[in-house]
Design a protein around this motif. Structure first.
Motif, PDB file in Angstrom:
ATOM      1  N   GLY A   1      28.440   0.421  43.058  1.00 53.19           N
ATOM      2  CA  GLY A   1      28.349   1.877  43.206  1.00 53.19           C
ATOM      3  C   GLY A   1      29.503   2.510  43.962  1.00 53.19           C
ATOM      4  N   ILE A   2      30.713   1.914  43.833  1.00 54.82           N
ATOM      5  CA  ILE A   2      31.896   2.502  44.479  1.00 54.82           C
ATOM      6  C   ILE A   2      32.964   2.779  43.410  1.00 54.82           C
ATOM      7  CG2 ILE A   2      31.411   1.328  46.664  1.00 54.82           C
ATOM      8  CD1 ILE A   2      33.805  -0.583  45.982  1.00 54.82           C
TER       9      ILE A   2
ATOM     10  N   VAL B   1      34.090   4.517  37.853  1.00 54.23           N
ATOM     11  CA  VAL B   1      33.442   5.579  38.646  1.00 54.23           C
ATOM     12  C   VAL B   1      31.923   5.382  38.560  1.00 54.23           C
ATOM     13  CG1 VAL B   1      33.152   8.084  38.907  1.00 54.23           C
ATOM     14  CG2 VAL B   1      35.318   7.171  38.059  1.00 54.23           C
ATOM     15  N   PRO B   2      31.220   5.346  39.703  1.00 54.39           N
ATOM     16  CA  PRO B   2      29.756   5.188  39.644  1.00 54.39           C
ATOM     17  C   PRO B   2      29.126   6.454  39.080  1.00 54.39           C
ATOM     18  CG  PRO B   2      30.458   5.587  41.915  1.00 54.39           C
ATOM     19  CD  PRO B   2      31.710   5.509  41.087  1.00 54.39           C
ATOM     20  N   THR B   3      28.263   6.292  38.057  1.00 61.18           N
ATOM     21  CA  THR B   3      27.726   7.496  37.411  1.00 61.18           C
ATOM     22  C   THR B   3      26.215   7.505  37.252  1.00 61.18           C
ATOM     23  OG1 THR B   3      28.658   6.441  35.443  1.00 61.18           O
ATOM     24  CG2 THR B   3      29.674   8.455  36.114  1.00 61.18           C
TER      25      THR B   3
ATOM     26  N   PRO C   1      23.276   0.332  40.596  1.00 60.43           N
ATOM     27  CA  PRO C   1      24.331   1.237  40.142  1.00 60.43           C
ATOM     28  C   PRO C   1      24.990   0.786  38.833  1.00 60.43           C
ATOM     29  CG  PRO C   1      25.069  -0.025  42.049  1.00 60.43           C
ATOM     30  CD  PRO C   1      23.630  -0.359  41.839  1.00 60.43           C
ATOM     31  N   LEU C   2      25.404   1.775  38.052  1.00 62.99           N
ATOM     32  CA  LEU C   2      26.161   1.536  36.817  1.00 62.99           C
ATOM     33  C   LEU C   2      27.412   2.408  36.852  1.00 62.99           C
ATOM     34  CD1 LEU C   2      23.212   1.761  34.236  1.00 62.99           C
ATOM     35  CD2 LEU C   2      24.374  -0.331  34.953  1.00 62.99           C
ATOM     36  N   GLY C   3      28.491   1.908  36.299  1.00 62.10           N
ATOM     37  CA  GLY C   3      29.740   2.672  36.333  1.00 62.10           C
ATOM     38  C   GLY C   3      30.319   2.885  34.949  1.00 62.10           C
ATOM     39  N   LEU C   4      31.096   3.946  34.808  1.00 64.74           N
ATOM     40  CA  LEU C   4      31.882   4.184  33.593  1.00 64.74           C
ATOM     41  C   LEU C   4      33.355   3.980  33.919  1.00 64.74           C
ATOM     42  CD1 LEU C   4      30.115   7.325  32.077  1.00 64.74           C
ATOM     43  CD2 LEU C   4      30.072   4.991  31.177  1.00 64.74           C
ATOM     44  N   GLN C   5      34.110   3.630  32.897  1.00 65.64           N
ATOM     45  CA  GLN C   5      35.544   3.400  33.059  1.00 65.64           C
ATOM     46  C   GLN C   5      36.336   4.464  32.300  1.00 65.64           C
ATOM     47  OE1 GLN C   5      38.400  -0.405  32.499  1.00 65.64           O
ATOM     48  NE2 GLN C   5      37.237   0.056  30.659  1.00 65.64           N
TER      49      GLN C   5
END
Length: 495
Positions: free
Chosen positions: A191-192, A449-451, A459-463
Motif C-alpha cells: 500500500g505504498i 500507486v495504491p488504489t 492493498p492493491l496497486g495499479l501501475q
C-alpha cells in the motif's frame, strides 16, 4: 508533535522548516519504531549512531537556512547499496563481513542532500526473488494482515524490507532497486508508492549488480509527492557509471499539477490475463474510470510481444547474473569456505560458492551459465535479446501514436502468505513479475500507486508506465490517480 515517524517526507520537510520539530526528534521517533518492530524483520543492520550524527548535522543546516528538500529526513537503505563502513551484504552469506570503504553514488547523493540513514533493509538475496524469502537474514514480513487472520504475508520482493519499513512507518521513505518489478510489486503489496525511473536516470555505481542492463534504483515512499521529492535527490549523471544518462534532472515536485486533461492513457489488451482475479480486474477498470473522470482519454492499445516478456526476462537476467556473480569466489572479500587438506583453488571456489549462495541464486546462476554456453547461446540468449528489441519497439510504436502513459495492474494478486508459493515450482513465483518485467526490458519508467483494497482488506496497486525520461509527466499522472483513488488505509499495528 506526536507520532513523528508517521509523517510523509513532504510533511516532515515542512515541519522542519517551520521549526515545529527537529531532525533529531524525527530520527529518534523512527529509531524507537524500529526497535519495536523486530517481528517485521525489515531492518537488518542498525546504524543509530550514524543516524543521530547526521540528524545533528541536518539540524545545523536547517537552522542556517542551507537545507535541500531531503535534509533531516530519516530513510532506510536497501542492503544492495554499498555504504561506507556499514555491512552491505545484498542479503547473502557470501558477502558476510564485507564492509565497503566507499559509498554508492545514490547513497552519497542522499547523504549530501542531508538525508539521515537509519540502517540497512532486508531484501531477497542479490535481489533474486519476489517474496523476500531468499534472504540470509530470514523473511521480511508484511505489516498488513488478511482481516483477523494472523498468517504472516510477504511484503513482496526483492525490496521487501524497504516496503515493509515504509508501510509500517519505521522510516519516512526507503531506497529500492528494480530489475523486473522489485520496487513496484512490493509497493503494491504494502500500500505504498514505488517508482522505477528510466534506465540510466539513477547511477548504478556502488549498487551490488544482479542484471546490469535491467537494474535501476528508485524511491519507495508513502505518497507520489514524496516519490517526486526523493527521486530528485537520487537522479543525476554519474561519470563512474557508463550507463548513466547525462541529462538535466527536472523539478519533479513542481510537475505535480495533477492536471491530466487531454492526456491519452493506453490500456493494453494483452495484460488481460486468463484467470486474473476479479478484484484486480475491477481495480483496473476503476482506475481507468478515475483517469477518464479527471479528463484523460482512455485508449485501447496493443503490445503484441507481451507474452514473450517473462520467458525472455528469465533468460537475460540469469545470464547477466551468472556473469556478475562470478566475482564472488572467496578470494578477495566476503565468505571463504573452510578447506580440507589437499584442496586446491578449484575446490575453494566450489565450496565457497556452494556455502555462500542460497538455492534461488544457485538456480539462476546455473540457468544463466547454461544459456550462455557455446551450444545454447544462439538458441536462448541471442533469441531473448531479439525478443527484448521487439518488446521495446511495441512501446515505441504506442508512444508514437500519441499515448502519454499506459495503465496496467501492478501485480496479479494481493500479497500472499509466506511459504504459500512452494519451492517445488519456482515458475509460480516468477509469474508475480508478469505485469512489471516489460518495463525493465524496454528501459521505461514505471510507478505503482495504491488504489484500493481486496475483499480481505489487503492493498492493491495499479501501475502507470511512462515515456522514456518523462518521469515528471508520469508522476503527474500518478498524482492524479492517487488523488482520485484517495487511498489512506494503513495496516493495523500487531507487531
Amino acid at each position: 508533535m506526536t507520532d513523528l515517524n508517521t509523517l510523509t517526507l513532504a510533511g516532515a520537510r515542512d515541519a522542519l522548516r517551520r521549526g515545529d520539530t527537529t531532525s533529531k526528534e524525527l530520527t529518534e521517533a523512527c529509531l524507537k519504531a524500529i526497535d519495536g518492530a523486530g517481528a517485521l524483520n525489515a531492518f537488518v543492520h542498525h546504524t543509530p549512531e550514524i543516524a543521530l550524527e547526521r540528524a545533528a548535522e541536518a539540524d545545523k543546516r536547517i537552522a542556517a537556512g542551507d537545507a535541500p528538500d531531503m535534509c533531516g529526513l530519516p530513510i532506510g537503505i536497501k542492503d544492495l547499496f554499498c555504504t561506507e563502513g556499514v555491512p552491505s551484504q545484498a542479503a547473502s552469506r557470501i558477502l558476510e563481513g564485507f564492509l565497503p570503504q566507499y559509498e554508492s553514488t545514490i547513497t552519497a547523493q542522499l547523504k549530501s542532500a542531508g538525508a539521515v540513514m537509519l540502517g540497512k533493509l532486508n531484501m531477497d538475496e542479490f535481489a533474486m526473488g519476489s517474496s523476500n524469502e531468499t534472504s540470509v537474514y530470514g523473511n521480511a514480513v508484511n505489516p498488513w494482515r488478511r482481516g483477523n487472520d494472523d498468517t504472516q504475508l510477504t511484503p513482496g520482493g526483492s525490496s521487501g524490507g524497504s516496503a515493509s519499513a515504509v508501510a509500517a512507518d519505521l522510516c519516512l521513505a526507503a531506497t529500492g532497486t528494480d530489475t523486473g518489478g522489485s520496487i513496484r510489486q512490493p509497493a503494491a503489496f504494502t500500500g505504498i508508492v514505488g517508482i522505477k525511473p528510466t534506465y540510466g536516470r539513477c547511477s548504478r555505481w556502488g549498487v551490488v549488480a544482479f542484471a546490469s542492463s535491467l537494474d535501476q534504483a528508485g524511491p519507495m515512499t508513502k505518497t507520489v509527492r514524496d516519490s517526486a521529492i526523493m527521486l530528485g535527490a537520487m537522479c543525476g549523471h554519474d561519470p563512474k557509471d557508463s550507463t548513466s544518462a547525462d541529462l538535466p534532472v527536472p523539478d519533479f515536485e513542481a510537475a505535480l499539477t495533477g492536471d491530466i486533461r487531454g492526456r491519452k492513457i493506453g490500456i493494453p489488451r494483452e495484460y488481460r490475463m486468463e484467470g486474473m482475479p476479479a478484484d484486480i480486474e475491477k481495480l483496473w477498470d476503476d482506475g481507468a474510470a478515475m483517469l477518464r473522470d479527471a479528463g484523460a482519454e482512455i485508449v485501447d492499445i496493443s503490445l503484441p510481444h507481451t507474452k514473450y516478456a517473462l520467458p525472455a526476462y528469465y533468460v537475460i537476467a540469469p545470464a547477466e547474473a551468472s556473469s556478475n556473480l562470478a566475482r564472488y569466489d572467496g578470494v578477495r572479500f566476503g565468505h571463504r569456505a573452510r578447506l580440507d587438506h589437499g584442496d586446491g583453488i578449484t575446490e575453494m571456489y566450489e565450496k565457497t560458492r556452494a556455502e555462500g549462495f542460497g538455492t534461488e541464486v544457485q538456480r539462476r546462476v546455473m540457468v544463466g551459465t547454461y544459456v550462455l554456453s557455446a551450444g545454447f547461446y544462439d538458441a536462448y540468449y541471442n533469441r531473448a535479446r531479439k525478443v527484448r528489441t521487439l518488446i521495446k519497439k511495441d512501446f515505441e510504436d504506442v508512444f508514437a501514436q500519441g499515448i502519454d502513459a499506459i495503465l496496467t495492474p501492478a501485480t496479479p494478486s494481493a500479497a500472499f502468505g509466506l511459504g504459500e508459493m512452494s519451492d517445488a515450482d519456482p515458475v509460480q513465483m516468477y509469474l508475480n513479475d508478469v505485469f512489471t518485467v516489460t518495463v525493465n526490458m524496454a528501459g521505461l519508467p514505471g510507478i505503482a500507486v495504491p488504489t484500493g483494497l481486496d475483499k480481505q482488506g489487503l492493498p492493491l496497486g495499479l501501475q502507470l508506465i511512462g515515456r522514456p525520461w518523462e518521469e515528471a509527466d508520469l508522476l503527474s499522472s500518478a498524482y492524479a490517480l492517487e488523488q482520485a483513488a484517495g487511498f489512506v488505509a494503513k495496516p493495523g499495528k500487531w507487531w
